[in-house]
Design a protein around this motif. Structure first.
Motif, PDB file in Angstrom:
ATOM      1  N   ALA A   1      -7.317  -5.750  -2.745  1.00 55.28           N
ATOM      2  CA  ALA A   1      -6.854  -5.676  -4.129  1.00 55.28           C
ATOM      3  C   ALA A   1      -7.503  -4.506  -4.866  1.00 55.28           C
ATOM      4  CB  ALA A   1      -7.158  -6.991  -4.854  1.00 55.28           C
ATOM      5  N   GLY A   2      -8.781  -4.270  -4.598  1.00 60.34           N
ATOM      6  CA  GLY A   2      -9.469  -3.171  -5.254  1.00 60.34           C
ATOM      7  C   GLY A   2      -8.927  -1.818  -4.841  1.00 60.34           C
ATOM      8  N   LEU A   3      -8.634  -1.664  -3.553  1.00 60.30           N
ATOM      9  CA  LEU A   3      -8.091  -0.396  -3.076  1.00 60.30           C
ATOM     10  C   LEU A   3      -6.688  -0.168  -3.619  1.00 60.30           C
ATOM     11  CD1 LEU A   3      -8.533   2.098  -1.334  1.00 60.30           C
ATOM     12  CD2 LEU A   3      -7.598   0.823   0.616  1.00 60.30           C
ATOM     13  N   ASN A   4      -5.855  -1.204  -3.608  1.00 62.76           N
ATOM     14  CA  ASN A   4      -4.505  -1.064  -4.159  1.00 62.76           C
ATOM     15  C   ASN A   4      -4.552  -0.825  -5.660  1.00 62.76           C
ATOM     16  OD1 ASN A   4      -3.409  -1.400  -1.629  1.00 62.76           O
ATOM     17  ND2 ASN A   4      -2.995  -3.583  -1.892  1.00 62.76           N
ATOM     18  N   GLY A   5      -5.598  -1.336  -6.313  1.00 67.02           N
ATOM     19  CA  GLY A   5      -5.772  -1.060  -7.738  1.00 67.02           C
ATOM     20  C   GLY A   5      -6.025   0.418  -7.992  1.00 67.02           C
ATOM     21  N   ILE A   6      -6.776   1.067  -7.092  1.00 64.20           N
ATOM     22  CA  ILE A   6      -6.956   2.516  -7.212  1.00 64.20           C
ATOM     23  C   ILE A   6      -5.614   3.215  -7.020  1.00 64.20           C
ATOM     24  CG2 ILE A   6      -8.002   4.541  -6.122  1.00 64.20           C
ATOM     25  CD1 ILE A   6     -10.432   2.832  -5.477  1.00 64.20           C
ATOM     26  N   GLY A   7      -4.820   2.732  -6.056  1.00 67.88           N
ATOM     27  CA  GLY A   7      -3.489   3.299  -5.851  1.00 67.88           C
ATOM     28  C   GLY A   7      -2.626   3.194  -7.096  1.00 67.88           C
ATOM     29  N   GLU A   8      -2.684   2.039  -7.768  1.00 67.30           N
ATOM     30  CA  GLU A   8      -1.918   1.866  -9.011  1.00 67.30           C
ATOM     31  C   GLU A   8      -2.418   2.828 -10.078  1.00 67.30           C
ATOM     32  OE1 GLU A   8      -0.470  -1.688 -12.063  1.00 67.30           O
ATOM     33  OE2 GLU A   8      -2.183  -2.026 -10.716  1.00 67.30           O
ATOM     34  N   ARG A   9      -3.728   3.023 -10.170  1.00 71.89           N
ATOM     35  CA  ARG A   9      -4.284   3.961 -11.146  1.00 71.89           C
ATOM     36  C   ARG A   9      -3.770   5.386 -10.891  1.00 71.89           C
ATOM     37  NH1 ARG A   9      -9.916   3.479 -10.344  1.00 71.89           N
ATOM     38  NH2 ARG A   9      -9.778   1.626 -11.675  1.00 71.89           N
ATOM     39  N   VAL A  10      -3.791   5.782  -9.633  1.00 74.77           N
ATOM     40  CA  VAL A  10      -3.348   7.130  -9.280  1.00 74.77           C
ATOM     41  C   VAL A  10      -1.859   7.302  -9.548  1.00 74.77           C
ATOM     42  CG1 VAL A  10      -3.096   8.777  -7.380  1.00 74.77           C
ATOM     43  CG2 VAL A  10      -5.178   7.417  -7.585  1.00 74.77           C
ATOM     44  N   PHE A  11      -1.069   6.292  -9.218  1.00 75.04           N
ATOM     45  CA  PHE A  11       0.370   6.369  -9.484  1.00 75.04           C
ATOM     46  C   PHE A  11       0.637   6.517 -10.978  1.00 75.04           C
ATOM     47  CE2 PHE A  11       4.558   4.554 -10.338  1.00 75.04           C
ATOM     48  CZ  PHE A  11       5.338   5.257  -9.437  1.00 75.04           C
ATOM     49  N   ASN A  12      -0.101   5.796 -11.791  1.00 78.78           N
ATOM     50  CA  ASN A  12       0.075   5.901 -13.238  1.00 78.78           C
ATOM     51  C   ASN A  12      -0.398   7.249 -13.767  1.00 78.78           C
ATOM     52  OD1 ASN A  12       0.797   3.204 -15.035  1.00 78.78           O
ATOM     53  ND2 ASN A  12       0.180   2.739 -12.934  1.00 78.78           N
ATOM     54  N   LEU A  13      -1.431   7.809 -13.169  1.00 79.76           N
ATOM     55  CA  LEU A  13      -1.864   9.150 -13.563  1.00 79.76           C
ATOM     56  C   LEU A  13      -0.777  10.174 -13.245  1.00 79.76           C
ATOM     57  CD1 LEU A  13      -3.867  11.313 -14.474  1.00 79.76           C
ATOM     58  CD2 LEU A  13      -4.947  11.173 -12.207  1.00 79.76           C
ATOM     59  N   GLN A  14      -0.170  10.057 -12.078  1.00 76.50           N
ATOM     60  CA  GLN A  14       0.918  10.973 -11.747  1.00 76.50           C
ATOM     61  C   GLN A  14       2.086  10.801 -12.714  1.00 76.50           C
ATOM     62  OE1 GLN A  14       2.021  12.120  -7.600  1.00 76.50           O
ATOM     63  NE2 GLN A  14       3.933  11.057  -8.067  1.00 76.50           N
ATOM     64  N   LYS A  15       2.394   9.572 -13.077  1.00 74.17           N
ATOM     65  CA  LYS A  15       3.459   9.327 -14.047  1.00 74.17           C
ATOM     66  C   LYS A  15       3.108   9.963 -15.391  1.00 74.17           C
ATOM     67  CE  LYS A  15       7.313   7.312 -15.407  1.00 74.17           C
ATOM     68  NZ  LYS A  15       8.637   7.650 -14.828  1.00 74.17           N
TER      69      LYS A  15
END
Length: 640
Positions: A526-540
């Motif tokens: 969950a923590g690693l996927n949370g970083i993925g969500e953060r990065v995706f939102n930064l790209q957005k």
């Protein structure tokens, strides 16, 4: 050694080609929030490039970046990325390329986790980075050489221990879909080769001896052994072979291997891999002579030599054939030997004219969709037979077959192959099982189990319905962005299915176990996927600041809504699992516009974005530890 140093070199190199300045940044502050790879690259880009900057402006930057896994062998993690604004799309937008083999690891061995290049040199230059030192050198003698020739010249001068990234004439001449090329044919797309060319940067040479260290070497070794046991020999028969010519050749640092192959020609080794093989394969087979395989291989070599993206060239060739057959184009108005499509003469003339922007090649150098727009409505309609994305890339994993893919294609700047593979490779294996093919193992029950475990619900395994597809898309993207920040190879990760085990359902926690063993961070799935969500939102947020909006920009090409699906290359009869695993066909399917808008609304809600606009909200960005990003967008009036 501090925990923050495990897995990292500890520094990021910054080079400004306009004034020749060379400085460094510490990696740790970026790694804490964004891990590596795409995450760090996106933040460096956000901090460095004004949003109004055009792709070929000196102010645009290229970020060459590794992840914490680079340099550790046996994990299929010695990959790296290049990020920056590209001119292949309209509007121009932040994009990325993902490359393999050894260049990224050797950048880390040279003492750097990443490299940021901004500015424009007054004359052609190359950059050499070796053991913590960087020097800008004159490359005037290399300008105009092919990517292969330039790499050979630099290796001869600087030693075989170096790894070379270079561009060819297409990038020098700012062909919108120009690539960059590294060792063993590793190719970077998204038109970022042209950005490199716009900076008069011919090549980057890296070498070093400093290896990264893992926080838990014993645990990492156990994970490496486990991965090999469950994935060995899984891929090797996925790509047709040329007996006596091609042989398996895995990327640097990969123990399991995939179906990547190589072959020798006149003393040089070339790649034989995936889509690049097929840039002229079908055309030469259908329209060429008995020597068509050699012609197809020659075409692939020409694309790499000039630096032309095969994912754009393949559909462009198919489109040119269609335009010729309908009389829209002829040999007089193009100066192309269109009557000889499938031959050496045609592909040799076409690639040269595009790379050098000669005559009609100048129009084609902008990409198929832009070229078609100049030729009129019928030419645009014919592009629908081969082009799938707004970056003029090839049609392969059609979203009319796999509805979840519709969201993935719509929200990305380019063909998101690292995401669409997750569903479609599993579908491919399931289809093999349905057809009773040799060694097939992924049953319907296995497929449904994977859907529950990785995509959020059993409904995600029902390809006849929109139910569960928004959640599946979000989960795939968050996991993909964690993978792109680690960085891990798309063909091994995520391990969603396992062939050599009693249960064929994989383990979604393996990535986080690898990251924990390397970096020493206490991190779970969950923590690693949370970083993925953060990065995706930064790209957005980058897209939003660049004017690529939300709902209106998150779209597909019109024909995917209007024209029925006929066939898909790996699944000609378009069979998929339907409700309760029933076998159904998607032939004749379209993506209904109203249904797609509803799907987008569901997806935006799951992401915590504004459902009316499709834009991130201040609340969500702050929840993701992106308060600084939210403040910038709010100040510009772009979010609420």
């Amino acid at each position: 050694m501090s925990v923050a140093e495990f897995g990292y070199a500890g520094k990021i190199l910054k080079v400004n080609l306009s004034n020749g300045s060379i400085t460094t940044l510490p990696t740790a502050p970026y790694a804490a929030r964004f891990l590596g790879g795409r995450g760090i690259a996106a933040k460096l880009y956000w901090d460095t490039v004004p949003p109004q900057t055009r792709a070929y402006d000196p102010e645009n930057c290229l970020v060459y970046i590794t992840g914490p896994v680079a340099g550790f062998t046996g994990l299929a993690g010695c990959r790296w990325q290049v990020c920056g604004k590209t001119a292949i799309t309209d509007p121009e937008i932040f994009s990325y390329a993902n490359l393999g083999d050894r260049w990224g690891s050797r950048l880390k061995y040279a003492g750097y986790d990443g490299l940021v290049v901004q500015g424009k040199a007054e004359k052609p230059v190359y950059l050499i980075i070796r053991d913590g030192a960087a020097v800008i050198k004159d490359a005037s003698a290399l300008w105009g050489e092919s990517a292969f020739e330039a790499a050979d010249s630099l290796k001869a001068e600087l030693g075989k221990d170096t790894s070379v990234l270079t561009i060819g004439p297409a990038a020098e001449n700012l062909v919108a879909f120009a690539t960059m090329l590294a060792d063993d044919g590793a190719s970077g797309a998204s038109g970022l080769g042209a950005v490199m060319g716009s900076k008069n940067l011919k090549a980057i040479v890296v070498a070093g001896t400093e290896r990264p260290k893992a926080a838990d070497p014993a645990g990492l070794s156990q994970l490496t052994d486990h991965l090999y046991k469950i994935r060995k020999d899984t891929w090797k028969n996925w790509l047709e072979d040329i007996p006596g010519k091609t042989r398996l050749r895995p990327c640097y640092g990969c123990a399991t291997g995939c179906f990547r192959k190589a072959y020798e020609n006149e003393g040089r080794r070339y790649k034989f891999f995936c889509q690049a093989v097929h840039v002229y394969w079908g055309t030469a087979e259908k329209r060429g002579d008995s020597n068509w395989q050699e012609v197809a291989l020659y075409a692939s070599r020409l694309c790499d030599q000039y630096g032309l993206d095969t994912t754009v060239m393949q559909p462009m060739i198919e489109w040119l054939c269609a335009c010729y057959e309908e009389g829209i184009l002829n040999e007089n108005n193009t100066s192309l030997p269109l009557s000889k499509v499938g031959s050496v003469e045609f592909i040799k003339t076409l690639t040269r004219k595009i790379a050098l922007r000669e005559g009609f090649g100048d129009i084609l150098a902008r990409g198929t969709l832009k070229a078609a727009a100049e030729l009129g409505k019928r030419a645009q309609e014919l592009a629908n037979t081969s082009v799938l994305t707004r970056a003029s890339e090839t049609k392969d994993y059609d979203p009319r077959l796999v509805l979840t893919n519709a969201l993935l294609y719509a929200t990305e700047p380019r063909r998101p192959i690292n995401q669409v593979h997750e569903l479609t490779h599993a579908l491919w294996l399931w289809r093999n099982w349905v057809k009773g093919e040799k060694d097939a193992f992924l049953s319907t029950d296995d497929f449904i189990a994977i859907a529950k475990n990785f995509w959020g619900s059993a409904a995600a395994a029902d390809f006849s319905s929109y139910e569960g597809k928004a959640l599946a898309a979000k989960k795939i993207q968050d996991r993909a962005y964690a993978k792109e920040s680690s960085i891990l190879c798309d063909f091994l990760w995520p391990v969603i299915w396992v062939r050599f085990a009693d249960s064929h359902t994989g383990d979604p926690s393996l990535e986080s176990q690898v990251i924990a063993a390397i970096t020493g961070r206490e991190i779970d799935e969950a923590g690693l996927n949370g970083i993925g969500e953060r990065v995706f939102n930064l790209q957005k947020a980058i897209f939003t600041r660049q004017g690529r909006g939300g709902r209106e920009a998150d779209r597909l090409l019109d024909y995917l809504h209007d024209e029925p699906l006929q066939s898909v290359f790996f699944n000609p009869d378009c069979i998929v699992p339907g409700k309760n695993g029933e076998i159904v066909s998607r032939q004749g399917a379209r993506i209904d516009r109203q249904d797609f808008e509803k799907l987008k609304s569901e997806y935006y809600a799951l992401r915590g974005w504004d459902t009316a606009t499709g834009l991130p909200t201040e609340k969500k960005l702050r929840e993701l530890d992106l308060a600084d990003i939210a403040a910038d967008l709010k100040l510009r009036g772009l979010i609420t």
